[in-house]
Design an enzyme around this catalytic site. Structure first.
Site, PDB file in Angstrom:
ATOM      1  N   ARG A 218      21.986   1.586  29.524  1.00  0.00           N
ATOM      2  CA  ARG A 218      20.787   1.061  30.194  1.00  0.00           C
ATOM      3  C   ARG A 218      20.683   1.670  31.579  1.00  0.00           C
ATOM      4  O   ARG A 218      21.547   1.446  32.423  1.00  0.00           O
ATOM      5  CB  ARG A 218      20.877  -0.469  30.321  1.00  0.00           C
ATOM      6  CG  ARG A 218      21.112  -1.196  29.004  1.00  0.00           C
ATOM      7  CD  ARG A 218      19.806  -1.690  28.412  1.00  0.00           C
ATOM      8  NE  ARG A 218      19.985  -2.191  27.066  1.00  0.00           N
ATOM      9  CZ  ARG A 218      19.690  -3.433  26.681  1.00  0.00           C
ATOM     10  NH1 ARG A 218      19.232  -4.319  27.552  1.00  0.00           N
ATOM     11  NH2 ARG A 218      19.854  -3.784  25.421  1.00  0.00           N
TER      12      ARG A 218
ATOM     13  N   GLU B 271      22.603 -15.718  30.399  1.00  0.00           N
ATOM     14  CA  GLU B 271      22.265 -15.175  29.084  1.00  0.00           C
ATOM     15  C   GLU B 271      23.403 -14.295  28.575  1.00  0.00           C
ATOM     16  O   GLU B 271      23.891 -13.420  29.279  1.00  0.00           O
ATOM     17  CB  GLU B 271      20.993 -14.321  29.178  1.00  0.00           C
ATOM     18  CG  GLU B 271      20.722 -13.607  27.865  1.00  0.00           C
ATOM     19  CD  GLU B 271      19.619 -12.541  27.939  1.00  0.00           C
ATOM     20  OE1 GLU B 271      18.706 -12.662  28.765  1.00  0.00           O
ATOM     21  OE2 GLU B 271      19.695 -11.590  27.137  1.00  0.00           O
TER      22      GLU B 271
ATOM     23  N   ARG C  91      29.696  -9.364  29.261  1.00  0.00           N
ATOM     24  CA  ARG C  91      29.101 -10.630  29.729  1.00  0.00           C
ATOM     25  C   ARG C  91      29.927 -11.815  29.238  1.00  0.00           C
ATOM     26  O   ARG C  91      30.208 -12.749  29.981  1.00  0.00           O
ATOM     27  CB  ARG C  91      27.702 -10.818  29.155  1.00  0.00           C
ATOM     28  CG  ARG C  91      26.575 -10.169  29.842  1.00  0.00           C
ATOM     29  CD  ARG C  91      26.022 -10.921  31.018  1.00  0.00           C
ATOM     30  NE  ARG C  91      25.031 -10.041  31.620  1.00  0.00           N
ATOM     31  CZ  ARG C  91      23.750 -10.094  31.345  1.00  0.00           C
ATOM     32  NH1 ARG C  91      23.283 -11.031  30.539  1.00  0.00           N
ATOM     33  NH2 ARG C  91      22.928  -9.239  31.902  1.00  0.00           N
TER      34      ARG C  91
ATOM     35  N   SER D 212      20.719 -12.111  22.976  1.00  0.00           N
ATOM     36  CA  SER D 212      19.321 -12.258  22.567  1.00  0.00           C
ATOM     37  C   SER D 212      19.252 -11.945  21.081  1.00  0.00           C
ATOM     38  O   SER D 212      19.954 -11.061  20.599  1.00  0.00           O
ATOM     39  CB  SER D 212      18.413 -11.285  23.317  1.00  0.00           C
ATOM     40  OG  SER D 212      18.204 -11.738  24.636  1.00  0.00           O
TER      41      SER D 212
ATOM     42  N   ARG E 186      25.947  -8.844  36.895  1.00  0.00           N
ATOM     43  CA  ARG E 186      25.919  -9.046  35.439  1.00  0.00           C
ATOM     44  C   ARG E 186      25.375  -7.875  34.630  1.00  0.00           C
ATOM     45  O   ARG E 186      25.157  -7.996  33.442  1.00  0.00           O
ATOM     46  CB  ARG E 186      25.171 -10.330  35.094  1.00  0.00           C
ATOM     47  CG  ARG E 186      23.759 -10.398  35.636  1.00  0.00           C
ATOM     48  CD  ARG E 186      23.185 -11.776  35.412  1.00  0.00           C
ATOM     49  NE  ARG E 186      21.894 -11.708  34.757  1.00  0.00           N
ATOM     50  CZ  ARG E 186      21.334 -12.703  34.096  1.00  0.00           C
ATOM     51  NH1 ARG E 186      21.955 -13.843  33.976  1.00  0.00           N
ATOM     52  NH2 ARG E 186      20.159 -12.553  33.541  1.00  0.00           N
ATOM     53  N   HIS E 187      25.158  -6.754  35.301  1.00  0.00           N
ATOM     54  CA  HIS E 187      24.670  -5.569  34.590  1.00  0.00           C
ATOM     55  C   HIS E 187      25.595  -4.379  34.789  1.00  0.00           C
ATOM     56  O   HIS E 187      26.057  -4.121  35.895  1.00  0.00           O
ATOM     57  CB  HIS E 187      23.273  -5.176  35.086  1.00  0.00           C
ATOM     58  CG  HIS E 187      22.215  -6.163  34.743  1.00  0.00           C
ATOM     59  ND1 HIS E 187      21.811  -7.142  35.611  1.00  0.00           N
ATOM     60  CD2 HIS E 187      21.497  -6.332  33.606  1.00  0.00           C
ATOM     61  CE1 HIS E 187      20.863  -7.876  35.022  1.00  0.00           C
ATOM     62  NE2 HIS E 187      20.660  -7.417  33.806  1.00  0.00           N
TER      63      HIS E 187
HETATM   64  P1  ATP Z   1      19.235  -9.475  31.130  1.00  0.00           P
HETATM   65  O1  ATP Z   1      18.000 -10.327  31.073  1.00  0.00           O
HETATM   66  O2  ATP Z   1      20.462 -10.239  31.470  1.00  0.00           O
HETATM   67  O3  ATP Z   1      19.072  -8.230  31.932  1.00  0.00           O
HETATM   68  P2  ATP Z   1      18.361  -8.393  28.645  1.00  0.00           P
HETATM   69  O4  ATP Z   1      17.561  -9.524  28.111  1.00  0.00           O
HETATM   70  O5  ATP Z   1      17.698  -7.241  29.291  1.00  0.00           O
HETATM   71  O6  ATP Z   1      19.492  -8.951  29.644  1.00  0.00           O
HETATM   72  P3  ATP Z   1      19.086  -7.677  25.966  1.00  0.00           P
HETATM   73  O7  ATP Z   1      18.344  -6.420  25.730  1.00  0.00           O
HETATM   74  O8  ATP Z   1      18.553  -8.943  25.418  1.00  0.00           O
HETATM   75  O9  ATP Z   1      19.340  -7.829  27.529  1.00  0.00           O
HETATM   76  O10 ATP Z   1      20.598  -7.433  25.526  1.00  0.00           O
HETATM   77  C1  ATP Z   1      21.359  -8.343  24.770  1.00  0.00           C
HETATM   78  C2  ATP Z   1      22.620  -8.748  25.528  1.00  0.00           C
HETATM   79  O11 ATP Z   1      23.301  -7.606  26.041  1.00  0.00           O
HETATM   80  C3  ATP Z   1      22.350  -9.584  26.759  1.00  0.00           C
HETATM   81  O12 ATP Z   1      22.196 -10.937  26.412  1.00  0.00           O
HETATM   82  C4  ATP Z   1      23.602  -9.352  27.574  1.00  0.00           C
HETATM   83  O13 ATP Z   1      24.708 -10.081  27.091  1.00  0.00           O
HETATM   84  C5  ATP Z   1      23.892  -7.915  27.295  1.00  0.00           C
HETATM   85  N1  ATP Z   1      23.355  -7.020  28.323  1.00  0.00           N
HETATM   86  C6  ATP Z   1      22.081  -6.621  28.480  1.00  0.00           C
HETATM   87  N2  ATP Z   1      21.948  -5.757  29.485  1.00  0.00           N
HETATM   88  C7  ATP Z   1      23.183  -5.584  29.982  1.00  0.00           C
HETATM   89  C8  ATP Z   1      23.721  -4.783  31.030  1.00  0.00           C
HETATM   90  N3  ATP Z   1      22.954  -3.978  31.750  1.00  0.00           N
HETATM   91  N4  ATP Z   1      25.054  -4.857  31.273  1.00  0.00           N
HETATM   92  C9  ATP Z   1      25.847  -5.645  30.531  1.00  0.00           C
HETATM   93  N5  ATP Z   1      25.409  -6.419  29.529  1.00  0.00           N
HETATM   94  C10 ATP Z   1      24.099  -6.398  29.252  1.00  0.00           C
HETATM   95 MG    MG Z   2      17.830 -10.574  26.413  1.00  0.00          MG
END
Ligand code: ATP
Ligand code: MG
Length: 447
Positions: A222, A370, A421, A373, A230-231
Protein backbone atom coordinates in the site's frame (compact mmCIF):
# COMPACT_ATOMS: atom_id res chain seq x y z
CA UNK A 1 42.97 -13.62 22.98
CA UNK A 2 39.96 -14.57 20.95
CA UNK A 3 40.71 -17.84 19.18
CA UNK A 4 40.00 -17.61 15.47
CA UNK A 5 38.17 -20.34 13.68
CA UNK A 6 41.22 -22.30 12.54
CA UNK A 7 42.58 -22.38 16.09
CA UNK A 8 39.57 -24.23 17.39
CA UNK A 9 40.41 -27.65 18.70
CA UNK A 10 37.50 -29.90 17.91
CA UNK A 11 37.09 -32.46 20.66
CA UNK A 12 37.62 -35.93 19.23
CA UNK A 13 34.23 -37.12 20.35
CA UNK A 14 31.92 -34.15 19.95
CA UNK A 15 28.65 -34.44 21.83
CA UNK A 16 25.42 -34.00 19.90
CA UNK A 17 24.18 -30.45 20.23
CA UNK A 18 21.15 -30.02 22.46
CA UNK A 19 18.81 -27.06 22.37
CA UNK A 20 18.57 -24.93 25.52
CA UNK A 21 14.92 -25.96 25.75
CA UNK A 22 15.92 -29.63 26.05
CA UNK A 23 18.31 -29.37 28.99
CA UNK A 24 15.74 -30.17 31.70
CA UNK A 25 15.84 -33.83 30.70
CA UNK A 26 19.65 -33.99 31.02
CA UNK A 27 20.42 -32.87 34.58
CA UNK A 28 23.78 -34.27 35.74
CA UNK A 29 24.92 -35.07 32.20
CA UNK A 30 27.70 -33.48 30.21
CA UNK A 31 26.10 -31.82 27.19
CA UNK A 32 26.88 -29.57 24.26
CA UNK A 33 24.92 -26.43 23.50
CA UNK A 34 25.61 -23.81 20.87
CA UNK A 35 24.32 -20.34 20.18
CA UNK A 36 25.15 -16.68 20.71
CA UNK A 37 27.00 -15.12 23.62
CA UNK A 38 24.04 -13.20 25.00
CA UNK A 39 25.53 -11.74 28.19
CA UNK A 40 28.55 -11.99 30.42
CA UNK A 41 29.32 -10.81 33.94
CA UNK A 42 32.00 -11.45 36.51
CA UNK A 43 31.24 -11.99 40.17
CA UNK A 44 34.04 -12.79 42.58
CA UNK A 45 36.17 -15.42 40.92
CA UNK A 46 33.28 -16.61 38.76
CA UNK A 47 32.35 -15.73 35.19
CA UNK A 48 28.72 -16.07 34.23
CA UNK A 49 27.88 -16.37 30.55
CA UNK A 50 24.40 -16.49 29.09
CA UNK A 51 24.09 -18.48 25.90
CA UNK A 52 21.11 -17.87 23.63
CA UNK A 53 19.97 -20.25 20.95
CA UNK A 54 16.89 -20.24 18.77
CA UNK A 55 14.72 -21.40 21.66
CA UNK A 56 15.93 -19.82 24.86
CA UNK A 57 18.73 -18.91 27.20
CA UNK A 58 20.96 -20.85 29.56
CA UNK A 59 23.39 -19.63 32.16
CA UNK A 60 26.94 -20.99 32.14
CA UNK A 61 29.22 -20.68 35.18
CA UNK A 62 33.00 -20.88 34.91
CA UNK A 63 35.45 -20.72 37.78
CA UNK A 64 39.20 -20.75 38.26
CA UNK A 65 41.30 -21.05 35.11
CA UNK A 66 38.20 -21.48 32.93
CA UNK A 67 36.87 -18.16 34.22
CA UNK A 68 40.21 -16.44 33.63
CA UNK A 69 40.29 -17.77 30.06
CA UNK A 70 36.96 -16.00 29.45
CA UNK A 71 38.41 -12.64 30.44
CA UNK A 72 37.91 -10.77 28.20
CA UNK A 73 36.80 -13.70 26.05
CA UNK A 74 34.84 -13.39 22.80
CA UNK A 75 32.71 -10.28 22.22
CA UNK A 76 28.94 -10.28 22.77
CA UNK A 77 26.92 -12.03 20.04
CA UNK A 78 29.82 -14.27 19.04
CA UNK A 79 28.65 -17.72 18.07
CA UNK A 80 29.96 -20.20 20.60
CA UNK A 81 29.59 -23.83 21.60
CA UNK A 82 29.78 -24.90 25.20
CA UNK A 83 30.25 -28.31 26.72
CA UNK A 84 29.55 -28.69 30.39
CA UNK A 85 27.42 -30.34 33.03
CA UNK A 86 23.71 -29.52 33.41
CA UNK A 87 23.26 -28.57 37.06
CA UNK A 88 20.22 -27.56 39.06
CA UNK A 89 20.50 -24.09 40.53
CA UNK A 90 17.78 -22.20 42.33
CA UNK A 91 19.43 -18.86 41.42
CA UNK A 92 19.80 -19.55 37.73
CA UNK A 93 17.08 -18.30 35.39
CA UNK A 94 15.03 -21.36 34.51
CA UNK A 95 16.48 -23.29 37.47
CA UNK A 96 19.35 -24.83 35.46
CA UNK A 97 22.89 -23.85 34.64
CA UNK A 98 25.87 -25.38 32.91
CA UNK A 99 28.96 -25.87 35.07
CA UNK A 100 32.56 -26.94 34.35
CA UNK A 101 32.33 -25.55 30.82
CA UNK A 102 34.69 -25.57 27.89
CA UNK A 103 34.03 -22.77 25.42
CA UNK A 104 34.62 -22.98 21.71
CA UNK A 105 34.28 -19.90 19.49
CA UNK A 106 32.60 -20.84 16.22
CA UNK A 107 32.34 -17.34 14.75
CA UNK A 108 33.54 -14.33 16.70
CA UNK A 109 31.53 -11.11 16.41
CA UNK A 110 33.70 -8.42 14.89
CA UNK A 111 31.86 -5.41 16.33
CA UNK A 112 29.84 -4.92 19.49
CA UNK A 113 26.04 -4.82 18.96
CA UNK A 114 24.63 -1.28 18.61
CA UNK A 115 22.32 -1.91 21.58
CA UNK A 116 23.06 -4.12 24.59
CA UNK A 117 21.08 -7.31 23.89
CA UNK A 118 21.93 -9.04 27.17
CA UNK A 119 19.48 -7.01 29.24
CA UNK A 120 15.89 -8.05 29.90
CA UNK A 121 14.69 -4.84 28.33
CA UNK A 122 16.00 -3.40 25.09
CA UNK A 123 16.91 0.19 25.83
CA UNK A 124 16.84 1.95 22.47
CA UNK A 125 14.68 4.39 20.57
CA UNK A 126 12.35 3.20 17.82
CA UNK A 127 14.59 4.45 15.00
CA UNK A 128 17.65 2.64 16.38
CA UNK A 129 15.66 -0.54 16.91
CA UNK A 130 14.38 -0.53 13.36
CA UNK A 131 17.56 0.64 11.67
CA UNK A 132 19.55 -2.13 13.36
CA UNK A 133 16.77 -4.74 13.21
CA UNK A 134 19.16 -7.28 11.74
CA UNK A 135 20.65 -7.62 15.22
CA UNK A 136 18.01 -6.14 17.58
CA UNK A 137 15.49 -8.72 16.31
CA UNK A 138 17.70 -11.26 18.12
CA UNK A 139 16.63 -9.95 21.52
CA UNK A 140 14.26 -12.42 23.22
CA UNK A 141 11.51 -9.81 23.59
CA UNK A 142 11.69 -8.86 19.93
CA UNK A 143 11.90 -12.45 18.81
CA UNK A 144 8.88 -13.34 20.92
CA UNK A 145 6.72 -10.91 18.93
CA UNK A 146 7.65 -12.62 15.67
CA UNK A 147 7.11 -16.07 17.15
CA UNK A 148 3.60 -14.95 18.10
CA UNK A 149 3.02 -13.79 14.54
CA UNK A 150 4.22 -17.16 13.26
CA UNK A 151 1.90 -18.98 15.67
CA UNK A 152 -1.00 -16.80 14.50
CA UNK A 153 -0.29 -17.69 10.87
CA UNK A 154 -0.09 -21.38 11.77
CA UNK A 155 -3.43 -21.16 13.58
CA UNK A 156 -5.03 -19.39 10.64
CA UNK A 157 -3.80 -22.00 8.19
CA UNK A 158 -4.85 -24.90 10.42
CA UNK A 159 -8.37 -23.52 10.89
CA UNK A 160 -8.96 -23.03 7.18
CA UNK A 161 -7.38 -26.32 6.14
CA UNK A 162 -9.66 -28.09 8.63
CA UNK A 163 -12.60 -26.53 6.80
CA UNK A 164 -11.35 -27.77 3.42
CA UNK A 165 -10.01 -24.48 2.13
CA UNK A 166 -7.20 -24.66 -0.43
CA UNK A 167 -4.16 -22.45 0.08
CA UNK A 168 -3.28 -20.33 -2.94
CA UNK A 169 -0.65 -17.78 -3.91
CA UNK A 170 -1.90 -15.10 -6.27
CA UNK A 171 0.24 -12.73 -8.39
CA UNK A 172 1.74 -9.70 -6.72
CA UNK A 173 2.63 -8.01 -10.01
CA UNK A 174 -0.57 -6.75 -11.58
CA UNK A 175 -1.53 -4.75 -14.63
CA UNK A 176 -4.05 -2.60 -12.74
CA UNK A 177 -5.00 -1.61 -9.21
CA UNK A 178 -7.43 -3.90 -7.39
CA UNK A 179 -8.71 -1.43 -4.81
CA UNK A 180 -8.38 2.28 -5.41
CA UNK A 181 -5.86 3.59 -7.89
CA UNK A 182 -4.29 6.15 -5.55
CA UNK A 183 -2.27 3.97 -3.24
CA UNK A 184 -0.39 1.64 -5.60
CA UNK A 185 3.33 1.26 -6.16
CA UNK A 186 4.15 1.35 -9.86
CA UNK A 187 6.83 -1.03 -11.11
CA UNK A 188 8.66 -1.02 -14.42
CA UNK A 189 7.65 -4.25 -16.10
CA UNK A 190 9.75 -4.60 -19.26
CA UNK A 191 8.88 -1.08 -20.29
CA UNK A 192 5.24 -1.25 -19.20
CA UNK A 193 3.96 0.03 -15.88
CA UNK A 194 2.76 -2.71 -13.59
CA UNK A 195 1.60 -2.26 -9.98
CA UNK A 196 2.26 -4.18 -6.79
CA UNK A 197 -0.87 -5.91 -5.49
CA UNK A 198 -2.75 -4.00 -2.77
CA UNK A 199 -4.67 -7.19 -1.97
CA UNK A 200 -5.35 -10.59 -3.51
CA UNK A 201 -9.02 -9.57 -3.80
CA UNK A 202 -9.81 -10.10 -7.46
CA UNK A 203 -7.75 -13.26 -7.80
CA UNK A 204 -9.10 -14.94 -4.70
CA UNK A 205 -12.62 -14.31 -5.99
CA UNK A 206 -11.71 -15.84 -9.36
CA UNK A 207 -10.35 -18.85 -7.49
CA UNK A 208 -13.73 -19.47 -5.86
CA UNK A 209 -14.70 -20.53 -9.38
CA UNK A 210 -12.03 -23.23 -9.13
CA UNK A 211 -11.95 -24.43 -5.52
CA UNK A 212 -15.01 -22.84 -3.82
CA UNK A 213 -12.91 -22.21 -0.71
CA UNK A 214 -9.47 -20.59 -0.80
CA UNK A 215 -7.11 -18.76 1.49
CA UNK A 216 -3.83 -16.96 1.15
CA UNK A 217 -1.14 -15.74 3.50
CA UNK A 218 1.02 -13.25 1.69
CA UNK A 219 2.40 -9.75 1.34
CA UNK A 220 0.37 -6.80 0.09
CA UNK A 221 1.60 -3.35 -0.78
CA UNK A 222 0.00 0.00 0.00
CA UNK A 223 1.60 3.23 -1.17
CA UNK A 224 -0.14 5.21 1.58
CA UNK A 225 2.14 8.22 2.08
CA UNK A 226 1.40 8.75 5.77
CA UNK A 227 3.19 7.88 8.95
CA UNK A 228 0.76 6.33 11.45
CA UNK A 229 1.10 3.75 14.19
CA UNK A 230 -1.24 1.35 12.36
CA UNK A 231 -0.10 1.41 8.74
CA UNK A 232 2.83 -0.19 6.97
CA UNK A 233 3.58 0.09 3.26
CA UNK A 234 4.02 -3.66 3.03
CA UNK A 235 2.12 -5.96 5.35
CA UNK A 236 1.00 -9.57 5.57
CA UNK A 237 -2.61 -10.17 4.65
CA UNK A 238 -4.50 -13.25 5.79
CA UNK A 239 -7.21 -13.67 3.20
CA UNK A 240 -10.04 -16.13 2.73
CA UNK A 241 -12.83 -16.43 0.20
CA UNK A 242 -15.70 -18.90 0.25
CA UNK A 243 -18.45 -19.83 -2.21
CA UNK A 244 -22.10 -20.81 -1.66
CA UNK A 245 -22.83 -18.51 1.25
CA UNK A 246 -26.16 -17.04 2.26
CA UNK A 247 -24.73 -13.66 3.16
CA UNK A 248 -21.89 -11.96 5.06
CA UNK A 249 -22.88 -13.65 8.33
CA UNK A 250 -21.46 -16.93 7.03
CA UNK A 251 -18.15 -15.15 6.54
CA UNK A 252 -18.35 -13.56 9.98
CA UNK A 253 -18.81 -17.01 11.53
CA UNK A 254 -15.82 -18.32 9.58
CA UNK A 255 -13.70 -15.35 10.61
CA UNK A 256 -14.67 -15.86 14.24
CA UNK A 257 -13.33 -19.42 14.04
CA UNK A 258 -10.17 -18.30 12.25
CA UNK A 259 -9.43 -15.72 14.96
CA UNK A 260 -10.13 -18.29 17.69
CA UNK A 261 -7.73 -20.65 15.89
CA UNK A 262 -5.07 -17.95 15.79
CA UNK A 263 -5.44 -17.16 19.48
CA UNK A 264 -5.46 -20.87 20.34
CA UNK A 265 -2.28 -21.47 18.33
CA UNK A 266 -0.55 -18.60 20.10
CA UNK A 267 -1.39 -20.22 23.42
CA UNK A 268 -0.34 -23.69 22.26
CA UNK A 269 2.78 -22.84 20.26
CA UNK A 270 4.09 -19.69 21.92
CA UNK A 271 3.23 -19.96 25.61
CA UNK A 272 6.79 -19.06 26.66
CA UNK A 273 6.71 -15.98 24.43
CA UNK A 274 3.37 -14.89 25.91
CA UNK A 275 4.84 -15.21 29.41
CA UNK A 276 8.00 -13.35 28.43
CA UNK A 277 5.97 -10.45 27.02
CA UNK A 278 3.36 -10.58 29.80
CA UNK A 279 0.61 -10.75 27.21
CA UNK A 280 -2.98 -11.63 28.09
CA UNK A 281 -4.66 -13.27 25.13
CA UNK A 282 -8.17 -12.10 24.25
CA UNK A 283 -11.18 -14.35 24.72
CA UNK A 284 -12.92 -14.92 21.40
CA UNK A 285 -16.66 -15.13 22.16
CA UNK A 286 -18.59 -18.01 20.52
CA UNK A 287 -20.58 -15.29 18.77
CA UNK A 288 -18.87 -11.94 18.32
CA UNK A 289 -21.27 -9.08 19.09
CA UNK A 290 -22.53 -7.11 16.09
CA UNK A 291 -23.69 -3.56 15.64
CA UNK A 292 -24.78 -1.95 12.40
CA UNK A 293 -23.06 1.08 10.97
CA UNK A 294 -26.20 3.16 11.56
CA UNK A 295 -26.53 1.91 15.15
CA UNK A 296 -22.85 2.68 15.70
CA UNK A 297 -23.45 6.31 14.76
CA UNK A 298 -26.47 6.51 17.09
CA UNK A 299 -24.43 5.00 19.90
CA UNK A 300 -21.59 7.49 19.43
CA UNK A 301 -24.12 10.32 19.57
CA UNK A 302 -25.74 8.92 22.72
CA UNK A 303 -22.52 8.07 24.57
CA UNK A 304 -20.22 10.86 23.45
CA UNK A 305 -22.54 13.58 22.18
CA UNK A 306 -20.72 13.61 18.84
CA UNK A 307 -22.89 13.49 15.73
CA UNK A 308 -21.14 11.54 12.97
CA UNK A 309 -24.38 10.49 11.25
CA UNK A 310 -23.96 11.09 7.54
CA UNK A 311 -20.26 10.21 7.61
CA UNK A 312 -19.46 7.38 5.21
CA UNK A 313 -16.85 5.70 7.39
CA UNK A 314 -15.77 5.31 10.99
CA UNK A 315 -12.75 7.29 12.13
CA UNK A 316 -10.04 5.74 14.33
CA UNK A 317 -11.62 7.65 17.25
CA UNK A 318 -15.05 6.17 16.47
CA UNK A 319 -13.50 2.70 16.36
CA UNK A 320 -11.87 3.29 19.73
CA UNK A 321 -15.18 4.38 21.22
CA UNK A 322 -16.96 1.37 19.78
CA UNK A 323 -14.22 -0.88 21.13
CA UNK A 324 -14.73 0.62 24.62
CA UNK A 325 -18.46 0.04 24.33
CA UNK A 326 -18.01 -3.60 23.28
CA UNK A 327 -15.66 -4.18 26.21
CA UNK A 328 -17.88 -2.48 28.79
CA UNK A 329 -21.33 -3.47 27.56
CA UNK A 330 -20.74 -6.79 25.81
CA UNK A 331 -17.60 -8.00 27.63
CA UNK A 332 -15.86 -8.53 24.30
CA UNK A 333 -12.54 -7.41 22.82
CA UNK A 334 -14.12 -7.97 19.41
CA UNK A 335 -16.98 -6.19 17.66
CA UNK A 336 -18.48 -6.55 14.21
CA UNK A 337 -19.72 -3.41 12.53
CA UNK A 338 -21.96 -4.39 9.61
CA UNK A 339 -23.80 -2.63 6.81
CA UNK A 340 -21.38 0.04 5.62
CA UNK A 341 -22.77 2.48 3.05
CA UNK A 342 -22.65 0.87 -0.39
CA UNK A 343 -21.20 3.96 -2.04
CA UNK A 344 -18.30 3.96 0.41
CA UNK A 345 -17.25 0.31 0.04
CA UNK A 346 -15.44 -1.31 -2.87
CA UNK A 347 -17.36 -1.88 -6.11
CA UNK A 348 -17.38 -5.65 -5.62
CA UNK A 349 -19.34 -5.39 -2.34
CA UNK A 350 -22.82 -6.91 -2.48
CA UNK A 351 -25.57 -4.45 -1.50
CA UNK A 352 -28.12 -5.61 1.04
CA UNK A 353 -31.09 -6.78 -1.09
CA UNK A 354 -33.60 -5.08 1.25
CA UNK A 355 -31.65 -1.86 1.76
CA UNK A 356 -29.34 -1.46 -1.24
CA UNK A 357 -27.85 1.75 0.15
CA UNK A 358 -26.05 -0.43 2.70
CA UNK A 359 -23.73 -3.28 1.80
CA UNK A 360 -23.45 -6.82 3.17
CA UNK A 361 -20.12 -5.73 4.49
CA UNK A 362 -18.38 -5.73 7.85
CA UNK A 363 -15.33 -4.62 9.71
CA UNK A 364 -14.05 -6.51 12.71
CA UNK A 365 -12.85 -4.15 15.39
CA UNK A 366 -10.39 -5.67 17.84
CA UNK A 367 -9.60 -3.69 21.00
CA UNK A 368 -10.75 -0.50 19.35
CA UNK A 369 -8.96 -0.78 15.98
CA UNK A 370 -10.11 -2.17 12.65
CA UNK A 371 -8.41 -5.51 12.09
CA UNK A 372 -10.45 -7.07 9.28
CA UNK A 373 -12.68 -5.97 6.43
CA UNK A 374 -14.87 -8.42 4.63
CA UNK A 375 -18.26 -9.23 3.30
CA UNK A 376 -20.37 -10.71 0.59
CA UNK A 377 -19.30 -9.95 -2.99
CA UNK A 378 -21.42 -9.41 -6.05
CA UNK A 379 -21.53 -12.58 -8.13
CA UNK A 380 -23.50 -11.67 -11.28
CA UNK A 381 -21.75 -10.44 -14.38
CA UNK A 382 -24.42 -7.85 -15.14
CA UNK A 383 -24.20 -6.45 -11.59
CA UNK A 384 -20.49 -5.82 -12.15
CA UNK A 385 -21.08 -4.09 -15.48
CA UNK A 386 -23.72 -1.93 -13.82
CA UNK A 387 -21.62 -0.93 -10.82
CA UNK A 388 -18.54 -0.16 -12.91
CA UNK A 389 -20.63 2.05 -15.20
CA UNK A 390 -22.32 3.72 -12.21
CA UNK A 391 -18.93 4.54 -10.68
CA UNK A 392 -17.42 5.65 -13.96
CA UNK A 393 -14.81 2.87 -13.82
CA UNK A 394 -13.58 1.38 -17.09
CA UNK A 395 -14.35 -2.34 -17.52
CA UNK A 396 -11.25 -3.01 -19.63
CA UNK A 397 -8.69 -3.33 -16.78
CA UNK A 398 -11.03 -5.83 -15.11
CA UNK A 399 -11.65 -7.92 -18.24
CA UNK A 400 -10.10 -11.16 -16.90
CA UNK A 401 -11.84 -10.74 -13.55
CA UNK A 402 -15.18 -10.10 -15.22
CA UNK A 403 -14.74 -13.23 -17.32
CA UNK A 404 -14.93 -15.32 -14.17
CA UNK A 405 -18.45 -13.96 -13.62
CA UNK A 406 -19.42 -14.42 -17.25
CA UNK A 407 -18.68 -18.10 -16.84
CA UNK A 408 -20.76 -18.41 -13.67
CA UNK A 409 -19.93 -17.73 -10.05
CA UNK A 410 -21.85 -18.66 -6.87
CA UNK A 411 -22.75 -16.22 -4.08
CA UNK A 412 -19.50 -15.81 -2.21
CA UNK A 413 -17.60 -13.65 0.21
CA UNK A 414 -14.46 -13.39 2.24
CA UNK A 415 -12.21 -11.19 4.31
CA UNK A 416 -8.71 -9.74 4.62
CA UNK A 417 -7.05 -9.63 8.04
CA UNK A 418 -3.87 -7.65 8.70
CA UNK A 419 -1.43 -9.91 10.54
CA UNK A 420 0.66 -7.10 12.02
CA UNK A 421 -2.48 -5.22 13.14
CA UNK A 422 -3.62 -8.31 14.97
CA UNK A 423 -0.29 -8.93 16.68
CA UNK A 424 0.05 -5.26 17.59
CA UNK A 425 -3.33 -5.37 19.33
CA UNK A 426 -2.57 -8.67 21.07
CA UNK A 427 0.81 -7.49 22.39
CA UNK A 428 -0.20 -3.89 23.05
CA UNK A 429 2.93 -2.60 21.29
CA UNK A 430 2.70 1.15 20.60
CA UNK A 431 3.31 0.93 16.86
CA UNK A 432 2.79 -1.61 14.09
CA UNK A 433 6.39 -1.00 13.01
CA UNK A 434 7.51 -3.09 15.98
CA UNK A 435 5.50 -6.04 14.67
CA UNK A 436 7.17 -6.22 11.27
CA UNK A 437 10.55 -7.96 10.93
CA UNK A 438 11.81 -5.29 8.56
CA UNK A 439 9.12 -2.64 8.29
CA UNK A 440 8.62 -0.75 5.07
CA UNK A 441 7.49 2.77 5.89
CA UNK A 442 7.75 6.25 4.36
CA UNK A 443 11.44 6.50 5.15
CA UNK A 444 12.62 2.92 5.43
CA UNK A 445 13.56 0.59 2.61
CA UNK A 446 16.48 -0.98 4.49
CA UNK A 447 17.32 -3.14 6.37
P1 ATP B 1 -7.53 1.34 7.47
O1 ATP B 1 -8.90 1.94 7.43
O2 ATP B 1 -7.10 0.94 8.84
O3 ATP B 1 -6.50 2.14 6.74
P2 ATP B 1 -8.36 -0.24 5.26
O4 ATP B 1 -9.83 -0.29 5.48
O5 ATP B 1 -7.78 0.69 4.27
O6 ATP B 1 -7.61 -0.03 6.66
P3 ATP B 1 -8.49 -2.87 4.11
O7 ATP B 1 -8.23 -2.63 2.67
O8 ATP B 1 -9.87 -3.07 4.58
O9 ATP B 1 -7.80 -1.70 4.94
O10 ATP B 1 -7.53 -4.05 4.58
C1 ATP B 1 -7.93 -5.12 5.39
C2 ATP B 1 -7.08 -5.18 6.66
O11 ATP B 1 -5.69 -5.09 6.36
C3 ATP B 1 -7.32 -4.02 7.61
O12 ATP B 1 -8.44 -4.27 8.42
C4 ATP B 1 -6.04 -4.01 8.41
O13 ATP B 1 -5.99 -5.03 9.38
C5 ATP B 1 -5.02 -4.36 7.38
N1 ATP B 1 -4.37 -3.18 6.79
C6 ATP B 1 -4.87 -2.35 5.86
N2 ATP B 1 -3.99 -1.41 5.51
C7 ATP B 1 -2.89 -1.66 6.23
C8 ATP B 1 -1.60 -1.05 6.31
N3 ATP B 1 -1.29 0.00 5.55
N4 ATP B 1 -0.70 -1.57 7.17
C9 ATP B 1 -1.00 -2.64 7.92
N5 ATP B 1 -2.18 -3.27 7.89
C10 ATP B 1 -3.12 -2.79 7.07
MG1 MG C 1 -11.02 -1.89 5.79
Amino acid sequence: MVPTQHQIQHPREQLTRLRTSELGAHVGERVRVAGWLHARRRLGGLTFLTLRDGWGLVQVVAEGAAAAALDPGPPAESVIAIEGVVTRSAQAPGGLEITAPTVEVIAAATVPPPVALGKRELKAGLATLLDTAVVTNRHPARRAVFRLAAAAMAGFRATLLERDFTEIQTPKLLAAATESGASVFPVDYFGRTAVLAQSPQLYKQMMVGVFERVFEVGPVFRAEPHDTTRHLNEYVSLDAEMGFITDHHDIMALLRDAVAGMVGAMRARAGAELDLLGVALPEVPATIPEITFVEAHELILARHGVDVRGELDLSPRDERWLGDWAREERGSDFLYVTGYPTRKVAFYAQPNPEHPEYANYFDLIFRGTEMVSGGQRRHRYEDYLAVLAERGLPAEPFAAYLDAFRYGMPPHGGFGLGLERFVMQVTGLPTIKLVSLFPRDLHRLTP
